[in-house]
Design a protein around this motif. Structure first.
Motif, mmCIF file in Angstrom:
data_model
loop_
_atom_site.group_PDB
_atom_site.id
_atom_site.type_symbol
_atom_site.label_atom_id
_atom_site.label_comp_id
_atom_site.label_asym_id
_atom_site.label_seq_id
_atom_site.Cartn_x
_atom_site.Cartn_y
_atom_site.Cartn_z
ATOM 1 N N TYR A 31 39.727 -24.968 51.942
ATOM 2 C CA TYR A 31 40.083 -24.709 50.631
ATOM 3 C C TYR A 31 38.966 -24.699 49.766
ATOM 4 C CZ TYR A 31 44.629 -25.485 52.382
ATOM 5 O OH TYR A 31 45.926 -25.427 53.110
ATOM 6 N N PHE A 32 38.626 -23.402 49.037
ATOM 7 C CA PHE A 32 37.495 -23.386 48.166
ATOM 8 C C PHE A 32 37.799 -22.991 46.949
ATOM 9 C CE2 PHE A 32 35.628 -23.542 52.366
ATOM 10 C CZ PHE A 32 36.336 -22.485 53.318
ATOM 11 N N TYR A 33 36.558 -23.276 46.049
ATOM 12 C CA TYR A 33 36.981 -23.143 44.485
ATOM 13 C C TYR A 33 35.803 -22.834 43.767
ATOM 14 C CZ TYR A 33 40.749 -26.299 46.229
ATOM 15 O OH TYR A 33 41.629 -27.162 46.994
ATOM 16 N N TRP A 34 36.162 -22.044 42.626
ATOM 17 C CA TRP A 34 34.988 -22.178 41.883
ATOM 18 C C TRP A 34 35.413 -22.186 40.488
ATOM 19 C CZ3 TRP A 34 29.751 -20.882 42.842
ATOM 20 C CH2 TRP A 34 29.659 -20.253 44.065
ATOM 21 N N TYR A 35 34.405 -23.154 39.797
ATOM 22 C CA TYR A 35 34.718 -23.631 38.418
ATOM 23 C C TYR A 35 33.434 -23.244 37.713
ATOM 24 C CZ TYR A 35 38.821 -26.653 39.572
ATOM 25 O OH TYR A 35 40.001 -27.074 39.951
ATOM 26 N N ARG A 36 33.511 -22.947 36.386
ATOM 27 C CA ARG A 36 32.262 -23.012 35.668
ATOM 28 C C ARG A 36 32.309 -23.837 34.485
ATOM 29 N NH1 ARG A 36 33.253 -17.330 31.885
ATOM 30 N NH2 ARG A 36 34.288 -18.377 30.141
ATOM 31 N N GLN A 37 31.209 -24.021 33.806
ATOM 32 C CA GLN A 37 31.076 -24.998 32.698
ATOM 33 C C GLN A 37 30.017 -24.504 31.873
ATOM 34 O OE1 GLN A 37 29.285 -28.922 33.507
ATOM 35 N NE2 GLN A 37 30.580 -29.730 32.065
ATOM 36 N N ILE A 38 30.522 -23.713 30.650
ATOM 37 C CA ILE A 38 29.577 -23.340 29.614
ATOM 38 C C ILE A 38 29.035 -24.464 29.092
ATOM 39 C CG2 ILE A 38 29.480 -22.013 27.262
ATOM 40 C CD1 ILE A 38 31.919 -20.494 28.484
ATOM 41 N N LEU A 39 27.763 -24.439 28.553
ATOM 42 C CA LEU A 39 26.964 -25.718 28.192
ATOM 43 C C LEU A 39 27.509 -26.360 26.788
ATOM 44 C CD1 LEU A 39 24.083 -26.939 28.292
ATOM 45 C CD2 LEU A 39 23.164 -25.312 26.612
ATOM 46 N N GLY A 40 27.741 -27.748 27.472
ATOM 47 C CA GLY A 40 28.256 -28.369 26.206
ATOM 48 C C GLY A 40 29.881 -28.598 26.338
ATOM 49 N N GLN A 41 30.481 -27.673 27.347
ATOM 50 C CA GLN A 41 31.774 -27.508 27.141
ATOM 51 C C GLN A 41 32.445 -28.234 28.410
ATOM 52 O OE1 GLN A 41 33.455 -23.799 25.978
ATOM 53 N NE2 GLN A 41 31.795 -23.451 24.473
ATOM 54 N N LYS A 42 33.923 -28.268 28.658
ATOM 55 C CA LYS A 42 34.343 -28.675 29.669
ATOM 56 C C LYS A 42 34.417 -27.799 30.973
ATOM 57 C CE LYS A 42 39.290 -27.116 28.343
ATOM 58 N NZ LYS A 42 40.309 -27.669 27.696
ATOM 59 N N VAL A 43 34.578 -28.423 32.042
ATOM 60 C CA VAL A 43 34.612 -27.553 33.362
ATOM 61 C C VAL A 43 35.978 -26.848 33.339
ATOM 62 C CG1 VAL A 43 34.685 -27.661 35.741
ATOM 63 C CG2 VAL A 43 33.427 -29.397 34.496
ATOM 64 N N GLU A 44 35.973 -25.319 33.734
ATOM 65 C CA GLU A 44 37.072 -24.600 33.621
ATOM 66 C C GLU A 44 37.229 -23.821 35.086
ATOM 67 O OE1 GLU A 44 37.137 -22.254 29.596
ATOM 68 O OE2 GLU A 44 35.190 -21.874 30.590
ATOM 69 N N PHE A 45 38.608 -23.995 35.368
ATOM 70 C CA PHE A 45 39.056 -23.548 36.784
ATOM 71 C C PHE A 45 38.762 -21.950 36.757
ATOM 72 C CE2 PHE A 45 41.124 -22.978 40.420
ATOM 73 C CZ PHE A 45 42.210 -21.696 40.449
ATOM 74 N N LEU A 46 38.197 -21.136 37.777
ATOM 75 C CA LEU A 46 38.125 -19.924 37.837
ATOM 76 C C LEU A 46 38.840 -19.379 39.036
ATOM 77 C CD1 LEU A 46 34.181 -19.165 37.727
ATOM 78 C CD2 LEU A 46 36.033 -18.875 36.127
ATOM 79 N N VAL A 47 38.919 -19.924 40.410
ATOM 80 C CA VAL A 47 39.666 -19.361 41.437
ATOM 81 C C VAL A 47 39.626 -20.224 42.558
ATOM 82 C CG1 VAL A 47 37.651 -18.292 42.600
ATOM 83 C CG2 VAL A 47 39.786 -17.031 42.640
ATOM 84 N N SER A 48 40.716 -20.189 43.151
ATOM 85 C CA SER A 48 40.855 -21.022 44.484
ATOM 86 C C SER A 48 41.167 -19.793 45.662
ATOM 87 C CB SER A 48 42.010 -22.008 44.505
ATOM 88 O OG SER A 48 43.234 -21.231 44.272
ATOM 89 N N PHE A 49 40.654 -20.416 46.799
ATOM 90 C CA PHE A 49 40.758 -19.397 47.908
ATOM 91 C C PHE A 49 41.057 -20.031 49.282
ATOM 92 C CE2 PHE A 49 38.777 -15.292 49.720
ATOM 93 C CZ PHE A 49 38.587 -15.519 50.605
ATOM 94 N N TYR A 50 41.701 -19.490 49.965
ATOM 95 C CA TYR A 50 42.197 -19.922 51.302
ATOM 96 C C TYR A 50 42.781 -18.885 52.250
ATOM 97 C CZ TYR A 50 45.383 -22.337 54.744
ATOM 98 O OH TYR A 50 45.905 -22.926 56.006
ATOM 99 N N ASN A 51 42.434 -19.156 53.365
ATOM 100 C CA ASN A 51 42.646 -18.177 54.615
ATOM 101 C C ASN A 51 42.414 -16.750 54.199
ATOM 102 O OD1 ASN A 51 43.930 -17.684 57.011
ATOM 103 N ND2 ASN A 51 45.866 -17.098 56.079
#
Lengths: 116, 111
Positions: A31-51
């Motif tokens: 299971y794979f994921y991408w998150y992003r974090q704009i400087l000084g802000q919280k971590v935000e979910f982008l996408v999850s990927f499986y199969n």
């Protein structure tokens, strides 16, 4: 200790250009994921990927974004036409099983994307 | 709306003291919570987790407390060390795959 690796560590690109961020998840993870974090802000979910398909995505993950697992080891995030507001730290994560309550997910060190 | 938030943006403690970092969440449907530590220039690092059917969970020098009545989560770090200096995030999960992160608390440890 196994780790998620991301390349490059820092990417500078011009607005409107395409970028590909690369990740090598831990080898036995599915299971794979991408998150992003704009400087000084919280971590935000982008996408999850499986199969080889997206299992969930957020509102941020619009048509400009895509993910791919081109081979057995890499997991990529592509931004087709970058905007200034895409500037952020992008984190890849992987886990052995689905569901955050079932297994620990490991995050990579991140790629800092700067759009100028 | 749903949110995961932190009461204090910065916490300063003396080395050797105990630290308590707090987090409030608004979605009672969340059933799993995680604390992450993020050092400068690095990705989030798992510290400890807790399921909603538990009130307390202990790790090495860390304890997580969950109060479902008031939707409050805390991370206690015993005998805080300089290496504990980082930003700490709580995160909640109510849907498989997706974590919702809080805004983070910066822990500063001074001698």
């Amino acid at each position: 200790e196994p780790e998620v690796t991301q390349t490059p560590s820092h990417q500078v690109t011009q607005m409107g250009q395409e970028v590909i961020l690369r990740c090598v998840p831990i080898s036995n993870h599915l299971y794979f994921y991408w998150y992003r974090q704009i400087l000084g802000q919280k971590v935000e979910f982008l996408v999850s990927f499986y199969n080889n398909e997206i299992s969930e995505k957020s509102e941020i993950f619009d048509d400009q974004f895509s993910v791919e697992r081109p081979d057995g080891s890499n997991f990529t995030l592509k931004i087709r036409s970058t905007k200034l507001e895409d500037s952020a730290m992008y984190f890849c994560a992987s886990s052995e099983r689905q569901g955050w309550g079932n297994t620990e997910a490991f995050f990579g060190q991140g790629t800092r994307l700067t759009v100028v | 709306g749903e949110s995961v938030g932190l009461h204090l943006p910065t916490l300063s403690v003396q080395e050797g003291d105990n630290s308590i970092i707090n987090c409030a969440y608004s979605n009672s449907a969340s059933d799993y919570f995680i604390w992450y530590k993020q050092e400068s220039g690095k990705g989030p690092q798992f510290i400890i987790d807790i399921r909603s059917n538990m009130d307390k969970r202990q790790g090495q020098r860390v304890t997580v407390l969950l109060n479902k009545t008031v939707k409050h989560l805390s991370l206690q770090i015993a005998a805080t060390q300089p290496g504990d200096s980082a930003v700490y995030f709580c995160a909640e999960n109510k849907v498989a795959d997706k974590l919702i992160f809080g805004t983070g608390t910066r822990l500063q440890v001074f001698p």
